[in-house]
Design a protein around this motif. Structure first.
Motif, PDB file in Angstrom:
ATOM      1  N   UNK A  21       1.143  -1.409   0.180  1.00 15.19           N
ATOM      2  CA  UNK A  21      -0.031   0.013  -0.188  1.00 15.19           C
ATOM      3  C   UNK A  21       0.810   1.287  -0.108  1.00 15.19           C
ATOM      4  N   UNK A  22       1.477   1.654  -1.348  1.00 14.47           N
ATOM      5  CA  UNK A  22       2.332   2.714  -1.219  1.00 14.47           C
ATOM      6  C   UNK A  22       1.751   3.845  -1.557  1.00 14.47           C
ATOM      7  N   UNK A  23       0.319   3.974  -1.958  1.00 17.78           N
ATOM      8  CA  UNK A  23      -0.197   5.143  -2.278  1.00 17.78           C
ATOM      9  C   UNK A  23      -0.174   6.214  -1.262  1.00 17.78           C
ATOM     10  N   UNK A  24       0.008   7.486  -1.526  1.00 11.96           N
ATOM     11  CA  UNK A  24      -0.277   8.491  -0.520  1.00 11.96           C
ATOM     12  C   UNK A  24       0.798   9.580  -0.873  1.00 11.96           C
ATOM     13  N   UNK A  25       0.783  10.663  -0.120  1.00 14.14           N
ATOM     14  CA  UNK A  25       1.662  11.801  -0.280  1.00 14.14           C
ATOM     15  C   UNK A  25       2.714  11.547   1.011  1.00 14.14           C
ATOM     16  N   UNK A  26       3.851  11.654   0.715  1.00 18.87           N
ATOM     17  CA  UNK A  26       4.801  11.533   1.624  1.00 18.87           C
ATOM     18  C   UNK A  26       5.943  12.308   1.843  1.00 18.87           C
TER      19      UNK A  26
END
Length: 171
Positions: A21-26
């Motif tokens: 689950x890599x999706x997102x803003x980091x």
């Protein structure tokens, strides 16, 4: 009797894209991350590029069943890479902004300690001036709260760099 046969142990299957689950803003965690000066020195980057690179503190990842998208931008640097989850090699823009062909591919690899036991492995091959191969692993830890980015870069003409960058989830 059994004739001395030894049962073969099947290798553990490599997890699929759904294991991550890599999706997102980091947001880059500068306190935990390594120094990239060696990378910038190896690639002989100019002062303007170094300044822009220093401002790259946010990474956006979008993951679907068909692709992984990596995006970031600051000053002169705009990075927007799309990798098919099939593992196919596709054209990419060189991250150092030099001219020359560049192509990349993504696949899932097993990674001990990663959430889901898996990491996305991105491989980029850049041709021309400062030709190089870059392999990076992207994976989450701590229940999806931390993104780890392990980078290995090797120049065709000699020299290499390796480093680890940590990010915390913004969204």
């Amino acid at each position: 009797s059994g004739g001395g046969r030894v049962a073969a142990i099947a290798p553990a299957p490599v997890p699929g894209w759904e294991a991550m689950s890599l999706g997102g803003v980091w947001k880059r965690d500068g306190a935990r991350s390594g120094d990239d000066k060696g990378l910038l020195d190896l690639m002989e980057m100019n002062a303007l590029f170094r300044q822009a690179y220093g401002l790259l503190d946010t990474l956006e990842l979008t993951q679907s069943a068909s692709e992984l998208r990596l995006s970031t931008r600051a000053l002169i640097i705009t990075l927007d890479e799309v990798y098919p989850t099939t593992g196919a090699k596709v054209p990419q823009r060189r991250r150092d902004l030099r001219s020359g062909a560049c192509s990349g591919a993504a696949r899932v690899v097993a990674k001990a300690g990663a959430d889901g036991g898996a990491a996305a492995e991105l491989t980029l091959d850049a041709e021309g001036d400062k030709a190089c191969r870059q392999v990076e692993l992207l994976y989450t830890t701590n229940g999806g709260k931390v993104l780890v980015r392990e980078l290995e870069l090797s120049r065709v003409q000699g020299g290499s760099f390796s480093g680890v960058t940590y990010y915390t989830r913004k969204q």
